[in-house]
Enzyme design. Structure first.
Site, PDB file in Angstrom:
ATOM      1  N   ARG A  74       1.235  -0.902  -0.073  1.00 60.61           N
ATOM      2  CA  ARG A  74      -0.455  -0.408   0.151  1.00 60.61           C
ATOM      3  C   ARG A  74       0.820   1.036   0.246  1.00 60.61           C
ATOM      4  O   ARG A  74       0.534   2.262  -0.156  1.00 60.61           O
ATOM      5  CB  ARG A  74      -0.463  -0.043   1.360  1.00 60.61           C
ATOM      6  N   VAL A  75       2.091   1.242   0.562  1.00 62.62           N
ATOM      7  CA  VAL A  75       3.228   2.845   0.032  1.00 62.62           C
ATOM      8  C   VAL A  75       3.797   2.439  -0.673  1.00 62.62           C
ATOM      9  O   VAL A  75       4.916   3.617  -0.919  1.00 62.62           O
ATOM     10  CB  VAL A  75       3.090   3.118   1.667  1.00 62.62           C
TER      11      VAL A  75
END
Ligand code: ATP
Ligand code: MG
Length: 508
Positions: A367-368
């Site tokens: 997600r990052v």
């Protein structure tokens, strides 16, 4: 009369003194063991004990206060309970459990309390750090913006990990979870990242093998191993990851980048469940206690990237979780998935089909990390996930055996090429430039007319040619993190020559 008054005041005074005395000694700092068994001691007294405080039972037997009740304190013991009997006296230490920290831990194997267990003598530590510490505050952190290269093509291209990220490695047993983590550690050689491998409930023989492999690949010198093996009492297993992250925090506060692997947190949760049940805490879902989520969230929240004013250090966490029959919706896996910044899902079917590492690109996500990917990797791998997704979809159709149109055939051939290119042997992490080269060649369609069985041979020859004649391109990719049009053209030409040569050799 006067004598009487004097006598009364003296006896009052004495009584007051006795009250003070008994209160202070008997119940504040000292306790008496009421019962002991299964690694738990129930103690009467210890009125002043705090949650998590170290309690001393004898010269070398320590425990930790975990249940603070009205009349008793429940302590978990860190070593064999054989030396402790009912009626024994124990003391508060006014300290919380702490571990030695510092560079002296590199290359060493320690237990969950930081004691060396590799037979190489004592550790000259820089100091101690409590195992339980609050996580860095939000304003002390900065976003993930630098890649942590794993050296595994499929991960760096599709599920990139950034420094300070928490990425879960999840899959059934024997699907290569540990292998991914160890390869990532090996790939940190020369990259100025300290590593910690925290083994929870693993066999001693596998730990010995891992230490051996790290030594062979010259990775032990920047790695510390925290080991709470399956044979140790549950409190040691419970403590191990917190000890590991405390050791890591010391380095992070010095401005270093640290990678911590927790192998694995499913066994950690089981150890905590054992402890809780023995402490007679109320069981909840799957008999885990109510605070099982907090157990892992307070551990993983301690991984982050600190802002530059605080040194800019980071802790990247790779927790591992084991699933049963691929069920990622079980209790502990869902907890961990929601705490982490993404997961790498390893699929048993893929593993058995020979696709290793068996990464399921459909169920894996970061997600990052993509914010931290270099331009070169990002540009060559932009469509990778989509293409693999349509490949999987078409593969299901193709099973029906009907005539396939050319477009479908193209997707199938290209997908098979990509799957083959993403295969990678254990202990062979790739440099960023090698990864970019392989994925670029595959994505540009230049491998689509090569038989899958030959793909790795072609790529190897190309790698040799690039190394010998175009080392500047490799160096440029590593340094700038970019792949220019000119460089692409040079790679195309080099690969065309490689193809010609190998095709001629094959025809002979
Ligand atoms: P466990 O659940 O027992 O902890 P695991 O999921 O950690 O297992 P590993 O021990 O890492 O799995 O790997 C299982 C087996 O697969 C090992 O024998 C390992 O050598 C092999 N293996 C893992 N990755 C690869 C790879 N990329 N190429 C070839 N073999 C591999
Ligand atoms: Mg394993």
């Amino acid at each position: 009369m006067a004598d009487n008054i004097k006598l009364n005041s003296i006896s009052d005074l004495v009584q007051r003194e006795i009250e003070k005395y008994t209160h202070h000694v008997e119940t504040e700092d000292i306790g008496q063991v009421v019962s002991v068994g299964d690694g738990i001691a129930t103690v009467y007294g210890l009125d002043g004990a705090m949650y998590g405080e170290l309690i001393q039972f004898s010269d070398d037997v320590y425990g930790m206060a975990m249940n603070l009740e009205q009349n008793s304190v429940g302590c978990v013991l860190f070593s064999d309970e054989n030396g402790i009997r009912e009626g024994d006296v124990c003391h508060r230490t006014r300290r919380v459990v702490s571990v030695p920290v510092g560079d002296a831990l590199l290359g060493r194997v320690v237990d969950a309390l930081g004691h060396p267990i590799d037979g190489r003598g004592p550790i000259a530590s820089e100091g101690e750090r409590p195992v339980e510490m609050p996580a860095p505050a939000i304003m002390d952190r900065q976003p993930v913006n630098e890649p942590l290269q794993t050296g595994i093509k499929a991960i760096d291209a599709m599920i990139p990990i950034g420094k300070g990220q928490r990425e879960l490695i999840i899959g059934d047993r024997q699907t290569g979870k540990t292998a991914l983590a160890i390869d990532t550690i090996i790939n940190q050689r020369g990259k100025d990242v300290y590593c910690i491998y925290c083994a929870i409930g693993q066999k001693n023989s596998s730990i010995a093998q891992i230490v051996d492999k790290l030594k062979q690949h010259d990775a032990l010198k920047y790695t510390c191993i925290v080991d709470a093996s399956a044979s140790e009492p549950a409190p040691m297993l419970y403590m191990a990851p917190y000890a590991a992250v405390s050791i890591a925090e010391h380095w992070m506060r010095q401005g270093r980048d640290v990678l911590v692997v927790y192998d694995d947190l499913s066994k950690h949760a089981v150890a905590y469940r054992t402890l809780s049940l023995l402490l007679k805490r109320a069981p909840g879902r799957e008999a885990y206690p109510g605070d099982i989520f907090y157990l892992h969230s307070r551990l993983l929240e301690r991984s982050c990237r600190l802002k530059d004013e605080l040194g800019g250090g980071s802790i990247t966490a790779l927790p591992i979780a084991e699933t049963q029959a691929g069920d990622i919706s079980a209790y502990i896996p869902t907890n961990l998935i929601s705490i982490t910044d993404g997961q790498i899902f390893l699929n048993t079917d893929l593993f058995n089909q020979g696709q290793r590492p068996a990464i399921d690109s459909g169920l894996s996500v970061s997600r990052v990390g993509s914010a931290a990917q270099t331009k070169a990797v990002k540009s060559v791998s932009a469509n990778l996930r989509m293409e693999l997704a349509s490949y999987r979809e078409m593969l299901d159709f193709a099973r029906f055996g009907s005539d396939l149109d050319p477009a479908t055939k193209r997707i199938l051939t290209h997908g098979a090429v990509l799957m083959e290119v993403l295969k990678q042997k254990q202990y062979m992490p790739f440099s960023q430039a090698q990864e970019v080269l392989d994925i670029y060649v595959a994505q540009s369609g230049q491998l689509d007319d090569v038989a899958p069985a030959d793909i790795h041979r072609y790529l190897k020859v190309l790698d040799g040619v690039m190394d010998a004649h175009h080392a500047d391109i490799y160096a440029a990719i590593e340094q700038t993190g970019q792949l220019t049009d000119e460089e692409r053209h040079t790679i195309d030409q080099a690969f065309a020559t490689v193809k010609e040569t190998l095709a001629r050799e094959g025809a002979k």
